[in-house]
Write an enzyme that holds these catalytic residues in place. Structure first.
Site, mmCIF file in Angstrom:
data_model
loop_
_atom_site.group_PDB
_atom_site.id
_atom_site.type_symbol
_atom_site.label_atom_id
_atom_site.label_comp_id
_atom_site.label_asym_id
_atom_site.label_seq_id
_atom_site.Cartn_x
_atom_site.Cartn_y
_atom_site.Cartn_z
ATOM 1 N N ASP A 151 -19.175 26.926 12.469
ATOM 2 C CA ASP A 151 -18.498 27.594 11.357
ATOM 3 C C ASP A 151 -18.198 29.010 11.829
ATOM 4 O O ASP A 151 -19.090 29.844 11.921
ATOM 5 C CB ASP A 151 -19.416 27.606 10.123
ATOM 6 C CG ASP A 151 -18.847 28.445 8.981
ATOM 7 O OD1 ASP A 151 -17.697 28.930 9.100
ATOM 8 O OD2 ASP A 151 -19.549 28.612 7.975
ATOM 9 N N LYS A 211 -11.323 37.356 11.559
ATOM 10 C CA LYS A 211 -10.721 36.095 11.126
ATOM 11 C C LYS A 211 -9.503 36.350 10.235
ATOM 12 O O LYS A 211 -8.574 35.556 10.214
ATOM 13 C CB LYS A 211 -11.777 35.293 10.362
ATOM 14 C CG LYS A 211 -11.381 33.879 10.021
ATOM 15 C CD LYS A 211 -12.562 33.168 9.370
ATOM 16 C CE LYS A 211 -12.222 31.750 8.977
ATOM 17 N NZ LYS A 211 -13.411 31.086 8.392
#
Lengths: 180, 623
Positions: free
Chosen positions: B26, B88
């Site tokens: 993740d 991100k």
């Protein structure tokens, strides 16, 4: 590597037909997905991976089209050389002219802040929904008839019906959007 | 080794032929985790600090090696200009997309960031995929140390609402880190997989995933191990970060009026204040009133923040997530009452207001049994198990979150693959030429739901090249658009007149080219190899120490003196050879010498064991 099925019907091992057993088709879709999904071939040879990808995308495309009667009908028409035609660029069916004119007026009024137009739109929507329901019954009857006779004349009738239904579907959508 | 146990039973050949393990990762906005499938249950892997959460922060000290994780998070306080967090949110984007975002970050953006953002940090330029790669490499190392084997393949999760460029950028990050990314899996779907292991087998579930930087909602139908996504919706720019920014702005204004000083230009102070508001936000998940505590240059700022005020501040953010949920329900053709289960994912779902809002919308008590920080990584590990063949009774059928289309006359988009289509999905379209002898056709591919190209996300321009020169309208080029199981587009073309494959040149609108990624890989891959070797050497030496100590001890035993001289000499020789190899850095050689010593001392070990067994038997029989 075996070659891919020739069309959406062949993916499910059936010949081109219109009255389909959707629950059975869905069961087949799941069985085939479990068997051929690329996830099952992550460690297979490159050729097998490619086949899994190609087959599964075809399977997904086929299920997406065949489960929707409108799309299924248009697909079969197209593969028989009938272009369905984009109803948006076509003039509205003549018997609907008055209805469409009134709906457009009401939509215009609503855009200009006339809340009373909502009533007119709602009743128009009701009429369109009833028309769509009637068309669906006619369509399903045509589907069965085509499967039995396979005649081009049936397809011609189907094309007219599907164009009309698509047009009404757009009216339903516009009316619902205006009301929501 | 035989000194300790006679039957070591190490079947090296079986170990070598076992397929490499696939881990699940993740790669989060705030924190990242790695997990693996242990027999049947997924487990998160801790780092050397014992913690499984690795902050997705990378510090690029000037002239030094990049530092990842908790240490980098500390660097945020003293060297914010060279420390990257929330990278991100920059993935697969250009500078113009994130201008507002960048204004809040204390980072300098280098020129030439239109298609890929280049951050000027630590005296170098790095792109968001490289920042992600440093985090991934840390996770890879954690997994290698924990599992005691090299890790080269991974499943990485992405927000369901990530577009093609953002997905590609994530895949690039994996490649740069030396990982083969077997699959990108959507975060909410991964969470459903993690829960699916021990949950009811059939039903409809909604996954509400509110993380540090992104929001996703997915609705899935579960039946007999098949996880079929019906619809997905979200916002790749909505998360806990936005709440932090909101609180930060309020606190800055507050301080400005209290102290008469504007701190917003002071990067260090801003980062410390950010930390303070985040601490207050976290506290409010469990207590009704929190205090934002901040000191600067001898001045004190203490601000009581009751939960009601906090709730008011974030209402508009929470409302945006609910609007997404309603749109998703509509796309799935379901009403809230038809949802059987709701799963909460992501740190921001710890906020009481969020839980309350989700409960009210879906009229169901949300599942929170699994740690919301870990559930996505756990699901990624399950997907890794599906890909490696370890899990055979489950399968994920996911969808593409955005419609794919091409630009046609007048800047209008013609949709080819509609959003929420099960992937892989494909569409074919025929193209022709407009002018006699035309050799090229340019196709502009976009993603999004809007009618006009300018309102959609430009994905790439595909140039059909070297078309046979024929009269206008005579060329027949069939182009196939394929979205693979990762949600990434592939385009191929065929000249229908000749049946030949048609050349396509791809110009991605955002992101790195293959060559650029390639150049980044080699650099960090070599280092990763080095790191791995170094660790192997260290670990092998520890093993060698143990064996040498054991043999040393055995030489005090009666059994040693009973050994034939030839055997004693062989053992001493083997010890010497091991010691010689010990100080080299060839861990394979050390292992070989260890094995040789093991072999030479087998007789000694056996006789020691025999006398131990005899002694034990004697003990039971006589006394």
């Amino acid at each position: 590597m075996s070659s891919l099925p020739a069309d959406y019907f062949a993916v499910f091992g059936i010949s081109p037909s219109l009255a389909l057993d959707l629950p059975e088709l869905q069961r087949q879709f799941y069985v085939l997905s479990k068997q051929f999904h690329p996830d099952r071939f992550a460690r297979a040879s490159a050729a097998e991976q490619q086949y899994a990808l190609d087959f599964t995308s075809l399977l997904n495309d086929a299920w997406r089209v065949l489960r929707d009667p409108q799309a299924r009908g248009e697909y079969l028409l197209k593969s028989n050389g009938f272009e369905a035609g984009d109803s948006r660029s076509n003039p509205p069916p003549s018997e609907l002219l008055e209805e469409v004119f009134e709906l457009n007026m009401a939509l215009e009024e609503l855009r200009h802040g006339d809340g009373e137009a909502r009533g007119a739109i709602a009743s128009a929507l009701e009429r369109f929904l009833a028309m769509r329901e009637a068309l669906d019954a006619d369509r399903d009857a045509l589907f069965v008839r085509y499967d039995a006779n396979r005649e081009p004349e049936t397809l011609r009738q189907l094309r007219a019906l599907l164009n009309r239904r698509r047009y009404i579907e757009n009216l339903v959508r516009d009316a619902q959007q205006a009301l929501s | 080794m035989s000194v300790f146990q006679i039957d070591f039973g190490s079947d090296d050949s079986a170990q070598e032929s076992a397929p490499p393990r696939v881990v699940g990762i993740d790669l989060g906005t705030t924190n990242s985790l790695v997990a693996f499938l242990d027999l049947t249950a997924p487990k998160v892997i801790p780092g050397s600090d014992g913690l499984s959460l690795v902050p997705s922060v990378v510090h690029f000290p000037i002239g030094g090696e990049p530092v990842v994780g908790a240490a980098a998070q500390r660097a945020l306080l003293f060297d914010p200009r060279n420390t990257v967090y929330s990278a991100k949110r920059l993935m697969g984007r250009g500078a113009a997309d994130v201008a507002g975002e960048l204004a809040l970050l204390p980072l300098t953006v280098a020129p030439g960031s239109e298609n890929v953002i280049r951050l000027a940090v630590g005296g170098r330029e790095v792109t968001p995929p490289e920042v992600g790669a440093y985090v991934l490499r840390q996770l890879k190392q954690n997994a290698e140390v924990f599992l005691g084997e090299p890790v080269t393949q991974a499943v990485i999760t992405v927000p369901a609402y990530f577009n093609d460029a953002q997905r590609q950028a994530t895949k690039d990050a994996g490649r740069i880190a030396g990982l083969e990314v077997l699959r990108l899996v959507n975060e909410p779907t991964a969470a459903a997989l993690a829960y699916g292991l021990d949950k009811r087998q059939n039903g409809t579930i909604a996954v509400y995933d509110f993380g540090g930087g992104t929001f996703d909602v997915s609705i899935l139908k579960l039946q007999e191990g098949l996880f079929e996504v019906l619809a997905t919706h979200g916002d790749t720019h909505l998360g806990g970060d936005d709440i932090d920014n909101l609180l930060l702005r309020v606190a800055l204004e507050d301080i400005a009026s209290e102290w008469g000083a504007d701190l917003s230009g002071n990067n260090e102070a801003v980062q410390r204040l950010r930390r303070a508001v985040i601490d207050a936000k976290h506290a409010l998940s469990t207590v009704p009133v929190a205090t934002i505590a901040f000191d600067d240059a001898g001045r004190e700022y203490r601000r009581q923040l009751p939960r009601e005020v906090f709730d008011q501040l974030i209402t508009s953010i929470v409302d945006r997530t609910l609007a997404s949920c309603r749109a998703c329900l509509e796309d799935a053709g379901l009403t809230p009452a038809q949802i059987d289960e709701v799963v909460l994912v992501g740190g921001s779902t710890r906020i009481p207001l969020v839980r309350q809002a989700v409960r009210a919308l879906f009229q169901a008590e949300p599942h929170t049994e699994l740690n919301p920080d870990e559930v996505v990584a756990l699901g990624a590990a399950v997907q890794a198990g599906i890909l490696s063949g370890a899990v055979e009774d489950q399968l994920l059928l996911d969808v593409t979150p955005l419609s794919l289309g091409i630009e046609t006359m007048g800047g209008v988009v013609s949709k080819l693959i509609l959003r929420n289509s099960t992937i892989p999905a494909s569409a074919t379209e025929q193209f022709t030429t407009a002018v006699d002898g035309q050799r090229n056709v340019l196709i502009h591919v976009l993603q999004g739901e809007r009618e006009l190209a300018k309102d959609c996300r430009s994905l790439a321009r595909f140039d059909l090249k070297d078309i046979d020169p024929v009269m206008a309208g005579m060329a027949r080029i069939e182009v196939r658009f394929l979205i693979d199981a990762n949600g990434i587009l592939h385009v191929s073309a065929k000249d229908l007149r000749t049946g030949k494959e048609q050349a396509v040149e791809i110009k991605p609108s955002y992101g790195l080219t293959d060559e650029q990624v390639e150049a980044m890989i080699l650099e960090s891959f070599d280092k990763a190899e080095e790191d791995f070797k170094e660790r192997q050497v260290r670990e092998t030496r520890v093993e060698a120490d143990r064996i040498l100590a054991a043999v040393d001890k055995a030489k005090q035993d009666d059994a040693w003196f009973a050994l034939p001289t030839a055997e004693q000499t062989a053992i001493d020789l083997a010890i010497n050879e091991l010691l010689l190899s010990y100080h080299g850095d060839d861990y394979v050689l050390i292992q070989q010498k260890m094995e040789a010593l093991d072999h030479a001392s087998r007789g000694l070990a056996e006789s020691m064991m025999n006398s131990a067994v005899r002694g034990a038997l004697k003990g039971t029989k006589i006394e």
